[in-house]
Design an enzyme around this catalytic site. Structure first.
Site, PDB file in Angstrom:
ATOM      1  N   HIS A  66       0.914  -1.158  -0.146  1.00  0.00           N
ATOM      2  CA  HIS A  66      -0.213   0.023   0.069  1.00  0.00           C
ATOM      3  C   HIS A  66       1.068   1.165   0.060  1.00  0.00           C
ATOM      4  CE1 HIS A  66      -3.291   2.554   0.469  1.00  0.00           C
ATOM      5  NE2 HIS A  66      -3.853   2.141   1.521  1.00  0.00           N
ATOM      6  N   ASN A  81      -2.833   6.722  -0.928  1.00  0.00           N
ATOM      7  CA  ASN A  81      -3.850   7.329  -0.118  1.00  0.00           C
ATOM      8  C   ASN A  81      -3.294   7.950   1.391  1.00  0.00           C
ATOM      9  OD1 ASN A  81      -5.703   6.577  -1.865  1.00  0.00           O
ATOM     10  ND2 ASN A  81      -6.536   4.682  -0.815  1.00  0.00           N
ATOM     11  N   TYR A 119      -0.745   7.358   3.269  1.00  0.00           N
ATOM     12  CA  TYR A 119      -0.001   6.525   4.224  1.00  0.00           C
ATOM     13  C   TYR A 119       1.265   6.729   4.342  1.00  0.00           C
ATOM     14  CZ  TYR A 119      -4.814   5.528   4.786  1.00  0.00           C
ATOM     15  OH  TYR A 119      -6.282   5.739   5.068  1.00  0.00           O
ATOM     16  N   ARG A 145       0.228  -0.656  -4.931  1.00  0.00           N
ATOM     17  CA  ARG A 145      -1.151   0.374  -5.026  1.00  0.00           C
ATOM     18  C   ARG A 145      -0.344   2.007  -5.036  1.00  0.00           C
ATOM     19  NH1 ARG A 145      -6.875   1.694  -2.787  1.00  0.00           N
ATOM     20  NH2 ARG A 145      -7.731   1.462  -4.964  1.00  0.00           N
ATOM     21  N   ASN A 167      -6.379  12.476   2.976  1.00  0.00           N
ATOM     22  CA  ASN A 167      -5.544  12.634   3.964  1.00  0.00           C
ATOM     23  C   ASN A 167      -4.390  13.630   3.921  1.00  0.00           C
ATOM     24  OD1 ASN A 167      -6.187  10.466   5.915  1.00  0.00           O
ATOM     25  ND2 ASN A 167      -5.251   8.871   4.577  1.00  0.00           N
ATOM     26  N   GLY A 203     -14.585  -1.258  -5.919  1.00  0.00           N
ATOM     27  CA  GLY A 203     -15.038  -1.373  -4.597  1.00  0.00           C
ATOM     28  C   GLY A 203     -16.261  -1.409  -4.028  1.00  0.00           C
TER      29      GLY A 203
HETATM   30  C1  8OZ Z   1     -11.108   4.398   4.408  1.00  0.00           C
HETATM   31  C2  8OZ Z   1     -11.036   4.362   5.792  1.00  0.00           C
HETATM   32  C3  8OZ Z   1      -9.966   4.001   6.436  1.00  0.00           C
HETATM   33  C4  8OZ Z   1      -8.953   3.476   5.676  1.00  0.00           C
HETATM   34  C5  8OZ Z   1      -7.305   3.685   2.170  1.00  0.00           C
HETATM   35  C6  8OZ Z   1      -7.037   2.199   3.985  1.00  0.00           C
HETATM   36  O1  8OZ Z   1      -7.764   4.576   1.932  1.00  0.00           O
HETATM   37  C7  8OZ Z   1      -7.636   3.058   3.551  1.00  0.00           C
HETATM   38  C8  8OZ Z   1      -8.800   3.514   4.236  1.00  0.00           C
HETATM   39  C9  8OZ Z   1     -10.102   4.139   3.625  1.00  0.00           C
HETATM   40  O2  8OZ Z   1      -6.506   3.297   1.573  1.00  0.00           O
END
Ligand code: 8OZ
Length: 366
Positions: free
Chosen positions: A176, A179, A181, A228, A236, A315
């Site tokens: 991952h 998004n 992270y 990804r 975020n 999704g």
């Molecule tokens: C929505 C809520 C919590 C986590 C992501 C893992 O956006 C998430 C996620 C999405 O990749």
């Protein structure tokens, strides 16, 4: 009816997927205490095993990687035992399943972390908004900027989790790097202001991802590892000064890695803008490209036929339709989705969506 590519088999390394419909990774917050996958999760994934490939919900590589309540981990024996029931169930049904490896970085809260420690990030930049915690919503805090010497420890956590994923019987892993992270926080220059070897140039910002890939390759063949990416998703509090050029670089660098695939969430989930030319990114990549974000059957068919992608990840439609492949194949109507049960709770809105046969729909002309 002409042959529909969406329902044609595709080979990834040694795996042959029945069709090109991927179940996208989706956080559902229904793991048992200890972030352990449980029986209800087995049922959920089993129901959806006709997807060509399931990518699991994001799963923490360590207790330090956690960012939300009740999300599963893949770092201890109990979690492996929980996941093993899921991979067995999916395989019994003839499906394939990759686990998504996750470390949230700054998008966490001390109350979710061991010893109430601060979340970490490439740079001490607080995201906007609030964390979801066991005590309700709480404002994000300023993260601790990682020292160079901390980074190797996190890479080792990925290595450990990748090994545990092998023991749990997965067909592969998805890193991952999207998004907002931790890996994405390094990749994009809105969140990475470092002036050491992990910041500044594209090459430096990609260093952490490259180390994670190497660590995961310790237990997996390259064609069993997907990545990804989200060039322009602002979720975020993310931003980048030149997503087209920067992601062109990152993706080109992935070519010699011979990965299973790259998986792009196209556009911005928040504003719905789509300013990046994804076809150009796709054309800079030699391997399999999975497209995601708001596709339906018609768009997916068109994109695959046009060579814009090889597979499409769905999704929300997979949340409400465990038999989405069957429904799309036979042009059956879809169940209505209940957004209030996306995150947390029990079987309601999780394993109780009906299959088409149960609603009395009939298959036309097949
Ligand atoms: C929505 C809520 C919590 C986590 C992501 C893992 O956006 C998430 C996620 C999405 O990749």
């Amino acid at each position: 009816m002409s042959k529909q590519k969406l329902f044609s088999a595709v080979t990834i390394g040694n795996l042959t997927l029945d069709n090109r419909m991927v179940m996208a990774p989706m956080t559902r917050n229904r793991a048992a205490p200890g972030n352990i996958p449980q029986q209800i999760n087995v049922e959920y994934y089993r129901q959806r095993a006709t997807a060509g490939l399931i990518i699991t919900e994001a799963s923490q590589v360590s207790p330090e990687g956690v960012g939300y309540p009740d999300t599963p981990g893949i770092y201890n024996d109990q979690q492996v035992a929980g996941w093993r029931k899921i991979t067995d169930a999916v395989h019994q049904e003839g499906g394939h399943i990759f686990i998504q490896l996750w470390y949230v970085g700054r998008v966490s809260h001390p109350s979710l972390l061991p010893d109430n420690q601060l979340p970490v990030a490439p740079s001490a930049i607080k995201p906007e908004g609030e964390a979801v915690t066991y005590q309700g919503m709480q404002p994000y805090v300023e993260p601790r900027a990682l020292q160079s010497s901390d980074i190797q420890g996190i890479v080792l956590q990925y290595r450990h989790a990748a090994k545990m994923a092998k023991l749990a019987g997965f067909d592969g892993v998805e890193i991952h790097a999207a998004n907002g992270y931790l890996i994405d926080q390094f990749l994009r220059d809105g969140s990475n202001k470092r002036n050491d070897e992990d910041g500044g140039s594209e090459e430096n910002r990609m260093r952490f991802l490259n180390q994670v890939i190497d660590a995961v390759f310790d237990s997996w063949d390259s064609w069993e590892v997907g990545i990804r990416l989200t060039p322009e998703n602002s979720f975020n509090s993310m931003s980048d000064s030149d997503p087209q050029a920067h992601f062109h670089y990152f993706i080109s660098q992935l070519n010699p890695r011979n990965l299973a695939y790259i998986h792009l969430l196209e556009g911005d989930m928040m504003s719905k803008a789509r300013n990046v030319d994804y076809r150009a990114l796709r054309d800079s990549y030699n391997g399999i490209y999975i497209a995601n974000n708001g596709y339906d059957k018609a768009r997916a068919e068109a994109a695959i036929n046009n060579g814009d992608c090889d597979l499409v990840a769905f999704g929300v439609p997979f949340i409400a339709n465990p038999d989405l492949v069957y429904r799309y194949k036979n042009d059956l109507p879809l169940n209505e989705v209940d957004q209030s049960t996306f995150y947390g709770g029990d079987e309601k809105g999780y394993t109780d969506y009906p299959f088409a046969e149960q609603t009395g729909e009939t298959v036309q002309g097949s």
